[in-house]
Motif scaffolding. Structure first.
Motif, mmCIF file in Angstrom:
data_model
loop_
_atom_site.group_PDB
_atom_site.id
_atom_site.type_symbol
_atom_site.label_atom_id
_atom_site.label_comp_id
_atom_site.label_asym_id
_atom_site.label_seq_id
_atom_site.Cartn_x
_atom_site.Cartn_y
_atom_site.Cartn_z
ATOM 1 N N ILE A 180 -10.288 1.027 8.407
ATOM 2 C CA ILE A 180 -9.870 1.570 9.702
ATOM 3 C C ILE A 180 -8.384 1.287 9.931
ATOM 4 N N TYR A 181 -8.006 0.045 9.655
ATOM 5 C CA TYR A 181 -6.616 -0.350 9.846
ATOM 6 C C TYR A 181 -5.693 0.535 9.020
ATOM 7 N N GLU A 182 -6.096 0.796 7.780
ATOM 8 C CA GLU A 182 -5.261 1.623 6.909
ATOM 9 C C GLU A 182 -5.109 3.035 7.479
ATOM 10 N N TYR A 183 -6.228 3.587 7.986
ATOM 11 C CA TYR A 183 -6.161 4.928 8.588
ATOM 12 C C TYR A 183 -5.231 4.952 9.791
ATOM 13 N N ASN A 190 0.836 -1.202 0.000
ATOM 14 C CA ASN A 190 0.000 0.000 0.000
ATOM 15 C C ASN A 190 0.878 1.264 0.000
ATOM 16 N N PRO A 191 0.792 2.077 -1.063
ATOM 17 C CA PRO A 191 1.660 3.259 -1.148
ATOM 18 C C PRO A 191 1.457 4.237 0.000
ATOM 19 N N LYS A 192 0.257 4.188 0.588
ATOM 20 C CA LYS A 192 -0.028 5.092 1.706
ATOM 21 C C LYS A 192 0.738 4.676 2.959
ATOM 22 N N LEU A 193 1.039 3.381 3.064
ATOM 23 C CA LEU A 193 1.588 2.861 4.313
ATOM 24 C C LEU A 193 3.052 2.455 4.227
ATOM 25 N N ALA A 194 3.492 2.004 3.042
ATOM 26 C CA ALA A 194 4.804 1.371 2.984
ATOM 27 C C ALA A 194 5.703 2.028 1.944
ATOM 28 N N TYR A 245 -5.630 9.423 12.438
ATOM 29 C CA TYR A 245 -6.443 8.970 13.560
ATOM 30 C C TYR A 245 -7.869 9.533 13.550
ATOM 31 N N GLN A 246 -8.043 10.765 13.051
ATOM 32 C CA GLN A 246 -9.374 11.368 13.065
ATOM 33 C C GLN A 246 -10.350 10.554 12.215
ATOM 34 N N LYS A 247 -9.905 10.208 11.014
ATOM 35 C CA LYS A 247 -10.753 9.405 10.127
ATOM 36 C C LYS A 247 -10.999 8.030 10.726
ATOM 37 N N ALA A 248 -9.967 7.474 11.360
ATOM 38 C CA ALA A 248 -10.108 6.163 11.999
ATOM 39 C C ALA A 248 -11.162 6.235 13.107
ATOM 40 N N HIS A 249 -11.160 7.339 13.833
ATOM 41 C CA HIS A 249 -12.115 7.520 14.930
ATOM 42 C C HIS A 249 -13.555 7.414 14.462
ATOM 43 N N TRP A 250 -13.877 8.125 13.382
ATOM 44 C CA TRP A 250 -15.257 8.146 12.892
ATOM 45 C C TRP A 250 -15.755 6.747 12.586
#
Lengths: 258, 231
Positions: free
Chosen positions: B185-188, A142-146, B194-199
């Motif tokens: 959620i995991y990706e956020y 995932n480009p956003k994460l890694a 964290y804000q997007k994950a919270h919602w």
């Protein structure tokens, strides 16, 4: 009688535990993509410093998780991240001992083809494999994460293939997962790390070493953390990490060093 | 706006997945639960154990074996290739198959418990009155085991909504296809957003609480102990 035995045993365990507490202890947090290399580095470090093997403890997790744990006060002395971003954040958060991260390894990206793909097994993988679209799915981190994912995306952008291939992308949360997808044959092609195909001894025709000029450098940085301020072992390890012995080990696993 | 387009897509996909899985599980689970409730066959033990496996297995084990099974050389992969599908990994229907395994005990066990608690007597009486098998099932078993079926459906649905580890391993995080809420959620969280994950997380929390609240209050009213599945 039985009570005495149990009591002695508990006493022994307690003594054992407290002796470990007293002795100098080094806790290292390491990005899990570096596990093979780290195990070798750990052995070499213990050997060169003639340490008790129990005095070095290494924890593996994704850099993001380790970063979150360190922010929450995890008792690590040294952090080997898989990127340069998280050490930088920790410096900004004032959680490090110094303000200078050390670039201990540079990762290389490869385009790797699954062994399951029988039709085109004969031709070696090159840039053309990607251009010809000879695959069902294209795995990447995932480009956003890694960092490896970001590098893969940059390569696709450079080749102007981003739009064309997008529908075939499958993303792992990290490069290990991208590797899993290809290794199991579920994806026929994928961007993974050179260290991974080296570790699994893949044939050279099975992957294309992407020129480093096609993406941003995949730099892995290490920092000493605040917790280590009075720990000579932490300093010794950071010094060891920049030694020639370490560099040789790191390079033998498919990374570059500065 | 609390949710962006990607979130809404993920929510819709999650609800779609859970609905399809619940529907299929009720159809598959009912005969299975019936058989388990009635049989004295020696296979009852092994089959019960198989059904309950997902309760104790870590999702990584299920995900890992599904990935191998889906691969072109795997059991399911060879089967799917006959139908022109190279692999079921990274697809919605792959997630459906995974969830069928993963949520099976949550559907089978409440139905089985409900059928067992009816006992043989009402069915024998219905039979002496001339009711056939399906007649007995629809007029005796279904009404009396209604609470069990509702619990099964709600738990199967909720458990599929809460699925994460398996989907992470076989999904490939494709928006609209395999990127469900838990993965989003995991990706956020991993991306430190964290804000997007919270919602999304708060919505999940609320949803799960409401679902369990409904299940437990209906059970309380009926006075039947239906969930003995958990721990």
């Amino acid at each position: 009688m039985r009570f005495k035995i149990i009591f002695t045993f508990i006493l022994f365990l307690t003594a054992q535990a407290s002796s470990q507490l007293c002795a100098q202890q080094l806790n290292i947090a390491v990005a899990s993509n570096f596990i093979n290399v780290m195990q070798e580095l750990e052995r070499a470090f213990i050997l060169s410093k003639k340490l008790n093997p129990q005095s070095v403890r290494v924890s593996y997790a994704s850099s993001g998780k380790l970063y979150a744990q360190i922010k929450q006060g995890a008792p690590f002395d040294v952090f080997l991240s898989a990127d340069s971003d998280k050490p930088q954040r920790l410096i900004a958060d004032n959680l490090t001992a110094g303000t200078q991260p050390y670039p201990y390894a540079v990762g290389r990206l490869v385009l790797w083809r699954s062994n399951n793909n029988r039709q085109i097994l004969q031709t070696p993988v090159t840039q053309r494999t990607l251009l010809n679209g000879e695959y069902n799915k294209l795995a990447m981190a995932n480009p956003k994460l890694a960092p490896y994912g970001l590098a893969a995306l940059q390569v696709l952008e450079k080749l102007k293939l981003e739009r064309k291939t997008k529908a075939d992308w499958v993303m792992g949360e990290n490069v290990s997962q991208a590797y899993q997808f290809v290794a199991t044959g579920n994806a026929e092609l994928g961007f993974v790390a050179l260290s991974q195909v080296k570790a699994s001894k893949q044939a050279e025709e099975a992957y294309w070493l992407v020129p480093a000029s096609m993406h941003e450098q995949i730099a892995q940085h290490a920092v000493t953390l605040k917790k280590a301020n009075n720990n000579p072992l932490a300093q010794a390890f950071m010094l060891f990490l920049s030694s020639q012995t370490s560099k040789t080990i790191i390079e033998s696993h498919g990374y570059e060093t500065d | 706006m609390a949710f962006d387009d990607a979130d809404l897509t993920a929510i819709w996909l999650t609800l779609k997945l859970a609905s399809v899985v619940t529907f299929l599980l009720i159809i598959i689970g009912t005969p299975l639960a019936w058989w388990l409730a009635k049989t004295k066959h020696w296979l009852k033990g092994p089959v019960s154990a198989l059904v309950a496996l997902p309760l104790v297995l870590p999702p990584t084990v299920i995900g890992f074996y599904l990935l191998l099974a889906f691969s072109p050389d795997g059991i399911i992969g060879q089967l799917s290739q006959l139908f022109g599908v190279y692999t079921l990994a990274f697809s919605f229907w792959g997630l459906v198959i995974a969830s069928l395994f993963y949520s099976l005990p949550f559907v089978v066990q409440p139905i089985q418990n409900a059928i067992e608690s009816i006992g043989d007597r009402p069915l024998e009486i219905a039979a002496t009155l001339g009711a056939g098998f399906f007649d007995r099932f629809f007029t005796v078993v279904l009404p009396q085991a209604k609470a069990g079926f509702i619990t099964a459906a709600v738990l199967g649905f909720a458990h599929t909504v809460g699925e994460f580890g398996v989907i992470l391993m076989i999904g490939g995080n494709i928006p609209g296809e395999t990127q469900v809420v838990s993965v989003q959620i995991y990706e956020y969280v991993e991306a430190l957003e964290y804000q997007k994950a919270h919602w999304l997380s708060a919505s999940m929390l609320l949803f799960s609480f409401v679902v369990l609240f409904i299940v437990y209050s209906t059970q309380h009213k009926k006075g039947i102990r239906l969930i003995k599945t958990e721990h």
